[in-house]
Scaffold this motif. Structure first.
Motif, PDB file in Angstrom:
ATOM      1  N   ALA A 139       3.355   7.576  -0.203  1.00  0.00           N
ATOM      2  CA  ALA A 139       4.628   7.230  -0.618  1.00  0.00           C
ATOM      3  C   ALA A 139       4.867   5.867  -1.402  1.00  0.00           C
ATOM      4  CB  ALA A 139       5.599   7.460   0.499  1.00  0.00           C
ATOM      5  N   PHE A 140       4.264   4.809  -0.672  1.00  0.00           N
ATOM      6  CA  PHE A 140       4.254   3.560  -1.210  1.00  0.00           C
ATOM      7  C   PHE A 140       3.775   3.405  -2.650  1.00  0.00           C
ATOM      8  CE2 PHE A 140       3.408  -1.144  -1.664  1.00  0.00           C
ATOM      9  CZ  PHE A 140       4.617  -1.415  -1.112  1.00  0.00           C
ATOM     10  N   LEU A 141       2.490   4.202  -2.722  1.00  0.00           N
ATOM     11  CA  LEU A 141       1.799   4.221  -4.280  1.00  0.00           C
ATOM     12  C   LEU A 141       2.975   4.777  -5.098  1.00  0.00           C
ATOM     13  CD1 LEU A 141      -1.808   4.971  -3.269  1.00  0.00           C
ATOM     14  CD2 LEU A 141      -0.811   2.993  -4.330  1.00  0.00           C
ATOM     15  N   ILE A 142       3.403   6.006  -4.883  1.00  0.00           N
ATOM     16  CA  ILE A 142       4.315   6.725  -5.635  1.00  0.00           C
ATOM     17  C   ILE A 142       5.524   5.789  -5.973  1.00  0.00           C
ATOM     18  CG2 ILE A 142       6.092   8.686  -5.935  1.00  0.00           C
ATOM     19  CD1 ILE A 142       4.079  10.377  -3.941  1.00  0.00           C
ATOM     20  N   GLY A 143       6.054   5.096  -4.793  1.00  0.00           N
ATOM     21  CA  GLY A 143       7.012   3.917  -5.190  1.00  0.00           C
ATOM     22  C   GLY A 143       6.647   3.129  -6.345  1.00  0.00           C
ATOM     23  N   LEU A 144       5.430   2.464  -6.167  1.00  0.00           N
ATOM     24  CA  LEU A 144       5.124   1.515  -7.172  1.00  0.00           C
ATOM     25  C   LEU A 144       4.864   1.763  -8.327  1.00  0.00           C
ATOM     26  CD1 LEU A 144       2.080  -0.244  -5.243  1.00  0.00           C
ATOM     27  CD2 LEU A 144       4.308  -1.253  -6.043  1.00  0.00           C
TER      28      LEU A 144
END
Length: 73
Positions: free
Chosen positions: A6-11
């Motif tokens: 989820a953090f990578l998708i957010g980035l």
């Protein structure tokens, strides 16, 4: 693992949202919104909240920018 995803998708969506803050590039927020919503869903499935909260902040920034620009500009 889902929190990191989820953090990578957010980035990735943040990379789209930042240039979309420039006038006449607001249409990029429309491209980022489905990606951010995907990150929110993946983050919601995680046991931790950091990735989901990061995506929520990006979502709010993109939506406010769209509202200020009338949804197009």
């Amino acid at each position: 693992m889902l929190n990191a995803l989820a953090f990578l998708i957010g980035l990735l969506s943040l990379i789209i949202v930042i240039p979309s803050q420039i006038p006449l590039l607001g249409w990029g927020n429309w491209l980022a919104l489905p990606l951010v919503v995907t990150g929110i869903v993946v983050g919601a499935l995680s046991s931790k909240d950091a990735g989901r909260n990061f995506c929520l902040v990006i979502f709010v920034v993109a939506v406010i920018r769209l509202m200020l620009g009338g949804g197009i500009i």
